[in-house]
Motif scaffolding. Structure first.
Motif, short mmCIF file in Angstrom:
data_model
loop_
_atom_site.label_atom_id
_atom_site.label_comp_id
_atom_site.label_asym_id
_atom_site.label_seq_id
_atom_site.Cartn_x
_atom_site.Cartn_y
_atom_site.Cartn_z
N GLN A 64 32.70 37.96 35.63
CA GLN A 64 33.83 38.81 35.26
C GLN A 64 34.99 38.91 36.51
O GLN A 64 34.27 38.87 37.61
CB GLN A 64 33.48 40.09 34.52
N VAL A 108 34.82 35.00 29.03
CA VAL A 108 35.47 35.80 30.29
C VAL A 108 36.96 35.59 30.33
O VAL A 108 37.50 36.61 30.67
CB VAL A 108 34.76 35.27 31.45
N THR A 112 39.10 39.09 30.46
CA THR A 112 39.90 39.21 31.33
C THR A 112 41.60 39.54 31.06
O THR A 112 42.11 40.43 31.58
CB THR A 112 39.97 37.97 32.44
#
Length: 893
Positions: A64, A108, A112
């Motif tokens: 992450q 991810v 994000t």
């Protein structure tokens, strides 16, 4: 098997294995191939390709992003807005199928960009907002895919106008426009066909695509010109679908946008359309470099003016080299232009996927030290007479270095081996960047074209001959020598047969502002094989597809500029071993330092995140180089200052920058005498480092050794010229702390006590060796390995250090050992130094200097402070030092 068939089988296997954890890739591929009427034994290369793609899909790791934000200003709003996420869903499907991006990477990316969008203002309410942030990626790591994800998500949640500002060169803007066509718009207006997310054979889907197609005011060939401004009838406030433009970072283009936004007929100051401004390569041209504090540079002023026109606006910069961005003054404000572009609201640091090949992999070893044995590096040591790093005035390039011709041979081999392996990326590129001057690029283009024509003729007319006849030609003999490293993958006759098949397809192109050549990869369905020669145009943002060989001789004093030249970073699945970077030794030292600086800055961001600091209240710092390399251009650091922030040796290691190679017998005797004294007075016992078992077999150790004994040895050591000044600093540091450092831990190599024990090997390039010494440069742990700094720690101290390391998420452990150390540690080493060089035939021929004495010291924290130089931003200056006084700038920038 066609590319389309491979894609279909790949998609089906991914779906099947995702729903059945017990299904192996081999069984899935075999079953799907049978459904297509294909036999594995007849499609072995495609089977291996599919196996690799599927394993990459499931095995690629993705961490992450790290987030630093002003949490008091962040008001979650996504859950309050109803959205079917039409644009995002089709983009992620496109990445998964056409882009074949692993699930973990897409997952991810989704999370994000939801986090980023959450930190932007809500465009569905009337409340004005301004948000400013920065996203830090890695060079060639997928930054464009990430901001395309954000663009799609922003469109789903109500942002009506998206202005994507690319770099300063046309080729980068055109390449980015293609990516936007494929990843957001779904349509190529010039070719008048649906592409990427818009490509479908389903008439129902096509109707939906047409209905939701974003408006775009730019094309692959046309920027937002004055003609476009005058002819554009669509206004964002009246448009049903989102509006986007992909524009170059150019004064005339940005002025056209500002004039169009102002809409003089209405005379309005503020525009009510919510806007997202994405500034790609945000450290390039966007920074205010004006000497006058009351003025701004043109591009910086235009971006700020544009941003200030919106009552609801979000500005996000993207870069892989954020040095210049963190030096922006966060308090710089102008009534007409509003705030400068400091990322006051958030900074996101993206982690690269596990299959990314970047600066760390190229230049550093597992300990974070310069890796002189890097498998990706070839040192250029023959260019001074042909293409010198520092060219005299009016210098003309009239001859190619032999190393450049070798690089061309290696490039040709890489094309063939990629074909043998059935690597999915069908393009193969070579980069030649030896000058920023277009005339010198033209000269190199002519010489390479001439040399390549000779090679082409040799391959065409002699490649099919018997091997004994082939190697009579010097070009074919050189190609054969390069081929030998991969001889287990294909027979030599097969190699030359495949080379004959591709030799006519290879293009030599010059890419600069004075050339009409373009890297139009999309126009080559079977793949483009190209030797690209250029300078600035190929130095930032632009992607060279399937890049394997890079030849770089560039002399720049700026770390960020040098790193951005790294077009060779990226994803090289199944052919990373074919990738080579040819650079001079000096450039390697610079790159290694930059790689370390980037890693240190990323750790700073992580520390900021862990302590919940806001961007505008935490001081950021970048370590100064002792090689004369600047962090960034001086005019980008007007609000930065070189300051002293930490102790010079406190909680650090002292390692030699050079090792003397004269009087070695005398040096060995001194170490042996010292060892005998230590054994007699303190007693030596088996060393224990808690970590590397092999070190237990090499060393003895003693505790509580008096500081005077240490000083006596250090004063008698024969230092190289690289450490003459530091020697005095070391003595002074210890003498001023004799009470604080009254006792030491000592670790000594067994060989100095007459016991048989192997020396530790260190490899340095040929240029590091001088008449009487070898330079270890910025090597840091080249003498002392990080795990060896655990010598002398108690079990409790070691366990505490390991817990701290794991909590910080940092692999490099030495700093935590120093934090927990009570006494300084002196390590006396025996090294075998390898001199990496080539003989007259171009073959590796290593020279060894055996059993060379050297030492290193690991210091604990000291209560006395001595400085190390950092460049820091204004927040650090004001928060830690006080207000910064004006300093005169040097002339001649």
């Amino acid at each position: 098997m066609s590319d389309r068939t491979i894609t279909r089988i790949y998609e089906a296997c991914i779906a099947a294995m995702s729903s059945n954890n017990n299904l192996s890739s081999s069984d899935a591929i075999t079953g799907m191939m049978m459904m297509h009427g294909l036999k594995v034994e007849n499609q072995q290369a495609d089977f291996e390709l599919l196996t690799h793609k599927i394993e990459t899909h499931f095995n690629t790791e993705q961490q992450q992003a790290h987030i630093l934000d002003n949490d008091q200003e962040t008001i979650p709003w996504l859950q309050s807005v109803s959205s079917d996420e039409y644009y995002s869903d089709r983009y992620y499907e496109h990445l998964s199928t056409e882009g074949q991006l692993p699930n973990k990477v897409i997952s991810v990316m989704k999370s994000t960009n939801r986090e980023i969008l959450e930190r932007l203002g809500n465009p569905n309410i009337d409340t004005p907002f301004k948000r400013q942030g920065l996203v830090v990626g890695n060079v060639q790591s997928g930054k464009t895919a990430n901001y395309l994800s954000l663009i799609n998500l922003a469109a789903d949640y109500g942002y009506k106008l998206i202005i994507l500002i690319t770099g300063i060169h046309n080729n980068l803007r055109s390449q980015t426009q293609k990516r936007v066509n494929e990843g957001f718009i779904g349509y190529d207006g010039e070719k008048q066909k649906y592409v990427g997310v818009g490509h479908t054979n389903d008439p129902v889907k096509l109707a939906s695509i047409k209905s939701n197609q974003p408006h775009c005011f730019t094309t692959v060939t046309d920027d937002f010109s004055g003609r476009t401004r005058a002819s554009t009838a669509v206004r964002p406030e009246n448009a049903k679908n989102p509006v986007i433009m992909v524009v170059k970072k150019n004064y005339h283009t940005l002025n056209n946008i500002i004039e169009w936004l102002r809409n003089k007929d209405d005379g309005q100051r503020f525009i009510n359309t919510p806007a997202l401004i994405i500034d790609d390569e945000a450290d390039n041209a966007s920074i205010n470099t004006s000497k006058n504090p009351d003025e701004t540079t043109r591009i910086n002023g235009q971006i700020r003016e544009m941003f200030n026109l919106f009552s609801q606006g979000s500005y996000i910069g993207y870069t892989a080299t954020p040095f210049a961005n963190i030096f922006i003054d966060p308090h710089d404000y102008d009534q007409a232009l509003a705030d400068d572009l400091f990322p006051k609201d958030f900074i996101f640091t993206l982690e690269a996927p596990s299959n990314y090949l970047g600066a760390k992999e190229f230049f550093l070893n597992d300990n974070g030290d310069p890796n002189y044995d890097s498998p990706y590096i070839e040192f250029i040591d023959d260019s001074e007479g042909t293409i010198p790093l520092e060219k005299p005035k009016d210098f003309e390039i009239t001859e190619l270095p032999k190393s450049l011709i070798d690089a061309i041979y290696e490039y040709l081999v890489s094309i063939v081996i990629k074909d043998v392996r059935s690597v999915g990326n069908r393009h193969t590129s070579m980069l030649v960047n030896v000058s920023h001057k277009t005339q010198e690029q033209k000269d190199v283009f002519g010489l390479i074209s001439q040399e390549y024509e000779e090679i082409r003729r040799a391959v065409k007319y002699s490649g099919a001959k018997d091997q004994n006849e082939r190697i009579e030609n010097h070009h074919l003999a050189a190609l054969y020598r390069k081929y030998l490293a991969y001889s287990d993958e294909c027979h030599v006759d097969e190699f030359f047969e495949k080379l004959q098949n591709v030799i006519e397809t290879i293009k030599v192109k010059i890419i600069n502002s004075a050339s009409d050549d373009k890297l139009d990869y999309d126009n080559y369905a079977d793949g483009l094989n190209v030797i690209a020669i250029g300078g600035y145009s190929l130095s930032r943002g632009f992607t060279l597809e399937g890049l394997t060989i890079s030849y770089l001789i560039r002399n720049t004093a700026m770390a960020d500029t040098l790193l951005q030249m790294g077009r060779w970073f990226g994803y090289r699945d199944r052919y990373r071993d074919l990738c080579k970077l040819y650079i001079p030794d000096a450039s390697f030292e610079w790159y290694a330092f930059i790689a370390q600086s980037i890693e240190e800055l990323r750790k700073e961001f992580i520390i900021m995140e862990q302590n919940n600091f806001k961007p505008f209240e935490y001081g950021l710092r970048v370590r100064n180089s002792n090689t004369g390399l600047l962090i960034t251009a001086k005019n980008k650091m007007r609000h930065a200052e070189s300051v002293t922030l930490s102790e010079s040796f406190s909680e650090s290691s002292f390692t030699l920058r050079g090792i003397a190679l004269n009087n070695l017998d005398q040096q060995r005797h001194k170490f042996a005498t010292f060892g005998s004294v230590i054994n007699d007075q303190y007693g030596l016992h088996g060393a224990y480092s808690h970590h590397k078992k092999k070190d237990h077999e090499l060393f003895f150790s003693a505790n509580n050794v008096a500081v005077n004994d240490i000083i006596a040895l250090l004063s008698n050591y024969e230092y190289s010229v690289d450490d003459f000044e530091r020697k005095e600093a070391l003595y002074t540091y210890i003498l001023e702390r004799k009470d604080e450092m009254a006792t030491w831990d000592v670790v000594i190599h067994k060989s100095f006590l007459g016991i048989q024990a192997p020396s530790q090997l260190r490899t340095f390039s040929k240029s590091c060796y001088h008449r009487d010494h070898v330079k270890t440069a910025d090597g840091g742990g080249r003498i002392l390995r990080p795990w060896e700094e655990a010598f002398g720690l108690t079990e409790q101290q070691y366990d505490r250090a390991e817990r701290q390391r794991e909590k910080a998420g940092i692999i490099q452990t030495a700093q935590f050992y120093r934090e927990n150390r009570d006494r300084p540690l002196l390590v006396l080493k025996s090294l075998d130094l390898k001199k990496k060089q080539k003989n007259a035939e171009g073959e590796n021929e290593d020279e060894i200097f055996s059993h060379v004495p050297a030492f290193a010291i690991s210091f604990p924290k000291s209560e006395n402070h001595q400085p190390v130089s950092y460049v820091v931003n204004k927040v650090y200056v004001e928060g830690y030092i006080g207000s910064m006084e004006e300093v005169d700038e040097e002339s001649g920038e």
